[in-house]
Design an enzyme around this catalytic site. Structure first.
Site, short mmCIF file in Angstrom:
data_model
loop_
_atom_site.label_atom_id
_atom_site.label_comp_id
_atom_site.label_asym_id
_atom_site.label_seq_id
_atom_site.Cartn_x
_atom_site.Cartn_y
_atom_site.Cartn_z
N GLY A 230 -44.69 4.81 -33.45
CA GLY A 230 -43.96 3.73 -32.85
C GLY A 230 -42.42 3.53 -33.71
N GLY A 274 -44.26 10.53 -33.57
CA GLY A 274 -43.35 11.45 -33.00
C GLY A 274 -41.97 11.20 -33.76
N TYR A 314 -33.06 5.69 -20.73
CA TYR A 314 -33.33 5.01 -21.20
C TYR A 314 -31.58 3.97 -21.65
CZ TYR A 314 -37.63 6.82 -22.36
OH TYR A 314 -38.64 7.49 -22.81
N CYS A 341 -25.56 17.35 -10.49
CA CYS A 341 -25.72 16.29 -9.31
C CYS A 341 -25.89 14.95 -9.64
CB CYS A 341 -25.79 17.09 -7.59
SG CYS A 341 -24.94 18.46 -7.75
#
Ligand SMILES: *Cc1c(COP(=O)(O)O)cnc(C)c1O
Length: 425
Positions: A230, A274, A314, A341
């Site tokens: 995080g 990560g 997001y 599309c």
């Protein structure tokens, strides 16, 4: 305005592009190595500190192997991620298996590689009891519910499907001991892409207090506390990187005031970042294919949301550079779009960029984590190649681009009808 200077030259990109069509990803090896060293340095005070790289962020075995050379373990949540680690010899307690909604088969794969099993709920102990032997060590994932605020990416803890309540955790340790598991850890992952040290420290405090409570109520002493991942990435110009030294020192002072007096002064601190490890060191390289003015001004590129879905999914910001035009002033704002599309297939909306022409190269910054890995094949748009480069200017292909044969590999085509024959004959 610069975001951060590109760590590669335009020539290096042209050299790759001469043999490989855009789009593709490039990753900066020295940058990733350096970041891991900074994290270990910030936690040098804690004997046994370990960072488990969250494989889902950048599941390329070459990258996971480089991080393992720097001392990282791997945080896996699916059998595929476990198999990836197995292939590079990463196993045993170098692997943390943090899954949710887990099947017995998944647990048996995790047990086979000897991973530390991090349970999403004590009810999963029933599944562990089906294994040929019980894992020697388990940890539990805590979800504080309304006691903690989350953030945009991860959502509010109370609405989160992950983890279990305080009562369930206490019960989980009791039950684990009853069935003969003797070693424990504690885990939480409540914020993602967090740039505030104070918020990251709140997680440490919450878990340290919880560890003391667990010891008082169930008699179980935890060996490790995993603060989750995080740590954020300053995607936007002007955002500040997390000061890892300040964060490490903050965790140390909480450790000394909460854990040490409770006799928990040997606890190993762990993390499973990560994004912060690979995010800033990966770039999506794409070429301008078309420009058009309709109701707005559009710049079309040959990458699309299947190469990087964070902006579409997001509304995430990714800084863009036009290669070779980094110092040019921007003209009127444009939307930078792919060719899916889907109208949310946009890398940027109303973004001021220098004047661009067809064939210009656009570099998408900070795409190293949750970028290629979230790729998909909608519209038959395929996932790109990945390259690693280093400060010496060496380039290595670490994944080839997908081909149409890959795309069609899972279907058998029906035989075409012979021409000139009617269907009825
Ligand atoms: C995704 C994930 C991580 C890594 O999160 P980052 O934001 O990339 O650091 C760590 N732990 C768990 C359980 C995750 O699901």
């Amino acid at each position: 305005m610069h975001h951060s200077p590109l760590p590669f030259s335009a020539q290096l990109i042209e050299q790759i592009a001469a043999d490989h069509p855009t789009p593709f990803y490039v990753y900066h090896e020295d940058g990733m190595r350096q970041r891991v060293r900074e994290l270990y340095d910030a936690f040098a005070w804690n004997e046994g500190f370990k960072q488990f790289f969250a494989v889902k962020a950048t599941p390329n075995p070459h990258i996971v192997a480089i991080l393992a050379e720097e001392g990282c373990g791997a945080d896996c949540s699916s059998p595929a991620e476990l198999v990836l680690c197995e292939h590079i010899g990463l196993c045993g307690e170098g692997v943390m298996f943090t899954s949710n909604n887990t099947t017995s088969d998944e647990f048996s794969k995790a047990a086979e590689v000897g991973a530390i099993i991090n349970l999403d709920s004590p009810s999963l102990l029933d599944k562990l009891q089906e294994l040929p032997s019980l894992p020697p060590i388990v940890s539990y994932r805590y979800n504080p519910g309304s006691e903690r605020r989350g953030n945009v990416i991860i959502g509010e803890p109370q609405e989160s499907k992950f983890g279990c309540t305080r009562q369930q955790i206490l019960e989980g340790y009791r039950r684990s001991r009853e069935i003969g598991i003797g070693r424990f850890g504690l885990h939480a992952m409540v914020v993602s892409n967090e740039l505030l040290v104070s918020s990251l420290l709140d997680t440490a405090q919450m878990l340290f207090e919880m560890a003391v409570e667990i010891q008082e109520h169930s008699g179980a002493s935890v060996e490790f506390i995993n603060l989750g991942g995080g740590i954020g990435v300053p995607y936007r110009v002007g955002e500040k990187d997390v000061d890892l030294q300040e964060f490490g020192a903050g965790v140390q002072s909480l450790y000394e005031s909460l854990l040490v007096p409770a006799g928990l002064g040997k606890v190993q601190v762990m993390m499973e970042n990560g994004r912060a490890i690979t995010g800033p060191f990966g770039y999506l390289v794409t070429r301008v294919t078309t420009t058009k003015k309709s109701h707005k001004h559009y710049v079309g590129v040959d990458a699309c949301m299947s190469n990087l879905m964070r902006p579409g999914m997001y509304g995430a910001y990714h800084h863009l550079s036009v290669l070779g035009k980094e110092d040019e002033l921007s003209v009127s704002p444009v939307d930078v779009v792919g060719s899916l599309c889907e109208n949310n297939d946009k890398f940027a909306i109303d973004r001021p960029l220098p004047e661009v022409q067809e064939a210009d190269i656009v570099v998408v910054h900070d795409a190293g984590a949750h970028g290629h890995s979230m790729g998909f094949q909608y519209n038959g748009r395929l996932r790109s190649a990945e390259f690693l480069f280093n400060n010496a200017g060496e380039v290595r292909k670490i994944r080839r681009a997908e081909t149409l044969d890959d795309y069609f590999a899972t279907v058998d085509f029906p035989q075409p009808k012979k021409t000139g024959q009617s269907a009825a004959s």
